[in-house]
Design a protein around this motif. Structure first.
Motif, PDB file in Angstrom:
ATOM      1  N   LEU A 166     -17.153 -25.759 -41.270  1.00 47.91           N
ATOM      2  CA  LEU A 166     -17.579 -24.488 -40.709  1.00 47.91           C
ATOM      3  C   LEU A 166     -17.166 -24.419 -39.235  1.00 47.91           C
ATOM      4  O   LEU A 166     -17.602 -25.238 -38.428  1.00 47.91           O
ATOM      5  CB  LEU A 166     -19.096 -24.336 -40.831  1.00 47.91           C
ATOM      6  CG  LEU A 166     -19.650 -22.925 -40.649  1.00 47.91           C
ATOM      7  CD1 LEU A 166     -19.239 -22.030 -41.820  1.00 47.91           C
ATOM      8  CD2 LEU A 166     -21.176 -22.973 -40.527  1.00 47.91           C
ATOM      9  N   ASP A 167     -16.300 -23.450 -38.917  1.00 48.31           N
ATOM     10  CA  ASP A 167     -15.869 -23.288 -37.537  1.00 48.31           C
ATOM     11  C   ASP A 167     -17.059 -22.832 -36.692  1.00 48.31           C
ATOM     12  O   ASP A 167     -17.782 -21.894 -37.058  1.00 48.31           O
ATOM     13  CB  ASP A 167     -14.736 -22.260 -37.466  1.00 48.31           C
ATOM     14  CG  ASP A 167     -14.178 -22.118 -36.075  1.00 48.31           C
ATOM     15  OD1 ASP A 167     -13.288 -22.901 -35.699  1.00 48.31           O
ATOM     16  OD2 ASP A 167     -14.652 -21.213 -35.347  1.00 48.31           O
TER      17      ASP A 167
ATOM     18  N   THR B   6     -17.144 -19.587 -40.243  1.00 47.47           N
ATOM     19  CA  THR B   6     -16.487 -19.491 -41.542  1.00 47.47           C
ATOM     20  C   THR B   6     -15.753 -20.808 -41.791  1.00 47.47           C
ATOM     21  O   THR B   6     -15.345 -21.472 -40.833  1.00 47.47           O
ATOM     22  CB  THR B   6     -15.512 -18.294 -41.573  1.00 47.47           C
ATOM     23  OG1 THR B   6     -15.070 -18.042 -42.893  1.00 47.47           O
ATOM     24  CG2 THR B   6     -14.298 -18.530 -40.696  1.00 47.47           C
TER      25      THR B   6
ATOM     26  N   LEU C   9     -12.982 -23.381 -42.185  1.00 47.86           N
ATOM     27  CA  LEU C   9     -11.575 -23.434 -41.798  1.00 47.86           C
ATOM     28  C   LEU C   9     -11.085 -24.873 -41.805  1.00 47.86           C
ATOM     29  O   LEU C   9     -11.858 -25.800 -41.541  1.00 47.86           O
ATOM     30  CB  LEU C   9     -11.374 -22.840 -40.400  1.00 47.86           C
ATOM     31  CG  LEU C   9     -11.530 -21.323 -40.264  1.00 47.86           C
ATOM     32  CD1 LEU C   9     -11.550 -20.916 -38.796  1.00 47.86           C
ATOM     33  CD2 LEU C   9     -10.417 -20.597 -41.009  1.00 47.86           C
TER      34      LEU C   9
ATOM     35  N   GLN D 142      -7.233 -22.918 -47.281  1.00 49.21           N
ATOM     36  CA  GLN D 142      -8.698 -22.932 -47.361  1.00 49.21           C
ATOM     37  C   GLN D 142      -9.088 -21.789 -48.304  1.00 49.21           C
ATOM     38  O   GLN D 142      -9.074 -20.629 -47.923  1.00 49.21           O
ATOM     39  CB  GLN D 142      -9.296 -22.686 -45.978  1.00 49.21           C
ATOM     40  CG  GLN D 142     -10.558 -23.448 -45.637  1.00 49.21           C
ATOM     41  CD  GLN D 142     -11.701 -23.314 -46.625  1.00 49.21           C
ATOM     42  OE1 GLN D 142     -11.806 -22.353 -47.364  1.00 49.21           O
ATOM     43  NE2 GLN D 142     -12.574 -24.307 -46.627  1.00 49.21           N
TER      44      GLN D 142
ATOM     45  N   GLN E 260     -11.788 -20.645 -49.619  1.00 52.39           N
ATOM     46  CA  GLN E 260     -12.938 -19.778 -49.348  1.00 52.39           C
ATOM     47  C   GLN E 260     -12.609 -18.680 -48.343  1.00 52.39           C
ATOM     48  O   GLN E 260     -13.043 -17.540 -48.482  1.00 52.39           O
ATOM     49  CB  GLN E 260     -14.105 -20.617 -48.810  1.00 52.39           C
ATOM     50  CG  GLN E 260     -14.749 -21.536 -49.825  1.00 52.39           C
ATOM     51  CD  GLN E 260     -15.740 -22.460 -49.143  1.00 52.39           C
ATOM     52  OE1 GLN E 260     -15.392 -23.540 -48.692  1.00 52.39           O
ATOM     53  NE2 GLN E 260     -16.983 -22.024 -49.067  1.00 52.39           N
ATOM     54  N   THR E 261     -11.851 -19.040 -47.345  1.00 56.44           N
ATOM     55  CA  THR E 261     -11.572 -18.113 -46.251  1.00 56.44           C
ATOM     56  C   THR E 261     -10.274 -17.345 -46.446  1.00 56.44           C
ATOM     57  O   THR E 261     -10.176 -16.184 -46.060  1.00 56.44           O
ATOM     58  CB  THR E 261     -11.520 -18.883 -44.912  1.00 56.44           C
ATOM     59  OG1 THR E 261     -12.767 -19.564 -44.744  1.00 56.44           O
ATOM     60  CG2 THR E 261     -11.285 -17.957 -43.742  1.00 56.44           C
ATOM     61  N   ALA E 262      -9.278 -17.989 -47.030  1.00 58.59           N
ATOM     62  CA  ALA E 262      -7.968 -17.356 -47.225  1.00 58.59           C
ATOM     63  C   ALA E 262      -7.510 -17.571 -48.665  1.00 58.59           C
ATOM     64  O   ALA E 262      -6.595 -18.356 -48.930  1.00 58.59           O
ATOM     65  CB  ALA E 262      -6.955 -17.940 -46.239  1.00 58.59           C
TER      66      ALA E 262
ATOM     67  N   ILE F  35     -10.578 -12.462 -39.982  1.00 52.55           N
ATOM     68  CA  ILE F  35      -9.456 -13.197 -40.589  1.00 52.55           C
ATOM     69  C   ILE F  35      -8.993 -12.465 -41.834  1.00 52.55           C
ATOM     70  O   ILE F  35      -9.742 -12.326 -42.809  1.00 52.55           O
ATOM     71  CB  ILE F  35      -9.859 -14.638 -40.948  1.00 52.55           C
ATOM     72  CG1 ILE F  35     -10.224 -15.415 -39.682  1.00 52.55           C
ATOM     73  CG2 ILE F  35      -8.723 -15.345 -41.680  1.00 52.55           C
ATOM     74  CD1 ILE F  35     -10.670 -16.832 -39.941  1.00 52.55           C
TER      75      ILE F  35
END
Length: 379
Positions: free
Chosen positions: A299-300, A305, A307, A317, A319-321, A362
């Motif tokens: 988690l950033d 989120t 990363l 990643q 979940q994020t992308a 993002i």
């Protein structure tokens, strides 16, 4: 009937159709997309308009502020110096920039700056946006600060100061400012229309940005000493200010690069081609390998989120992308939706730049649609 211009190889027809659909629906105002395979453009398309009244068409040479895509150009500049032996990823920042050692920063390494793990994620107040246009005073402030978290233990996105930190290291090593180094060593030799510090001679080609809808929550209700609030509001990025000549011409290597998909893909093809482009070795295999050396995964602290960061780029990643493929792939996105992906397994670079900003920090639904169409075509 297509509403886009430019060249698109037959196998990527779905990508052109995706851009046509977004332009026709009005979700997209103006945009450009480029895909290179082994350094050669197989898709170079653009369409739409530069203004909300739709009186001015997005042209082949229209450029736009692509925000954090700029960070990939800053990273690429630093990696050139790494490859030449002038910069060591494991060396202390203070080795090149002695003043940076102050207040608990003596052990921060170059790799920490490039991977957003340095703990120096932004500036302390008081500070206005215009203050960061002045590189000298901005980096002096950063050198005097105390880290916001223990360096190297987690990422905390260096949203606005990434280019100040790395740019100052480049200046200490090479003597040139980041913008000049980038122009003379990368953009110029590659004929890429991308600028970190954009001269007034280019202003009439810049598509003004259409800001995204306002955030659904009030930053003032959050902990003002949190890393998230300090990163995103010290200073606050005012999208309306991006049309100011002072913003455009400043060298802000985190967020004010101006270019289009063609120039982004041209430059980043150095990475997707394994360091060799146009018959020239820009980066050695060892330097390319360093990009994929994971520096953080979690988690950033600034964006809250998940990363994964390598050196200078995000790593896949899901979940994020979710639209970024797995494998030997690196990527990054600019706030509002601009996007770049380097896929070394397939020799592909994908780049997207637009002027109507989507919500979120993002990526965007539009970027995901284009990425999906691109990678389905080469699956």
């Amino acid at each position: 009937m297509t509403s886009t211009h430019g060249h698109c190889a037959t196998e990527f027809a779905a990508l052109r159709e995706a851009l046509d659909t977004q332009l026709s629906s009005g979700e997209e105002l103006g945009a450009s997309i480029c895909v290179t395979v082994d350094g050669e453009p197989v898709v170079d398309i653009w369409g739409g308009h530069t203004d909300t009244e739709r009186t001015s068409e997005w042209e082949r040479d229209t450029i736009v502020n692509v925000f954090s895509i700029t960070k990939t150009m800053t990273a690429l500049s630093a990696l050139l110096l790494v490859d030449r032996g002038s910069l060591d990823l494991g060396a202390k920042v203070a080795h090149y920039w002695p003043e940076f050692a102050a207040n608990g920063k003596a052990d921060i390494q170059i790799r920490h700056l490039l991977a957003h793990t340095s703990g120096v994620g932004g500036w302390e107040l008081p500070l206005e946006l215009a203050d960061i246009y002045d590189h000298e005073s901005s980096v002096k402030r950063l050198a005097e600060q105390t880290p916001w978290w223990e360096p190297g233990t987690a990422s905390g996105y260096h949203a606005l100061n990434y280019g100040h930190l790395i740019g100052e290291v480049i200046r200490r090593v090479d003597g040139r400012t980041l913008g000049r180094f980038f122009a003379e060593e990368l953009a110029g030799p590659l004929g890429a229309d991308f600028h970190i510090g954009t001269g007034p001679e280019h202003f009439d080609r810049i598509a003004p940005l259409v800001p995204p809808p306002a955030l659904e929550f009030d930053m003032a209700t959050l902990d003002q000493d949190s890393i998230l609030v300090k990163t995103l509001t010290h200073p606050l990025l005012d999208y309306d200010r991006t049309a100011d000549p002072q913003w455009r011409s400043a060298e802000i290597g985190a967020v004010n690069g101006h270019g289009n998909a063609r120039s982004i893909a041209r430059l980043q093809s150095i990475v997707s081609c394994g360091g060799v482009l146009d018959g020239r070795t820009w980066l050695s295999p060892d330097t390319i390998d360093a990009i994929f050396r994971e520096q953080s995964n979690g988690l950033d602290l600034a964006l809250l989120t998940p990363l994964r960061f390598g050196i200078g780029y995000g790593l896949p990643q899901s979940q994020t992308a979710p639209a970024v493929p797995d494998g030997r792939v690196c990527w990054w996105a600019g706030v509002g939706g601009s996007f770049v992906v380097n896929d070394l397994d397939r020799g592909i670079t994908f780049a997207y730049a637009m002027n109507r900003m989507a919500p979120g920090l993002i990526g965007s639904d539009r970027a995901d649609a284009y990425l999906t169409a691109t990678f389905e075509a080469v699956a």
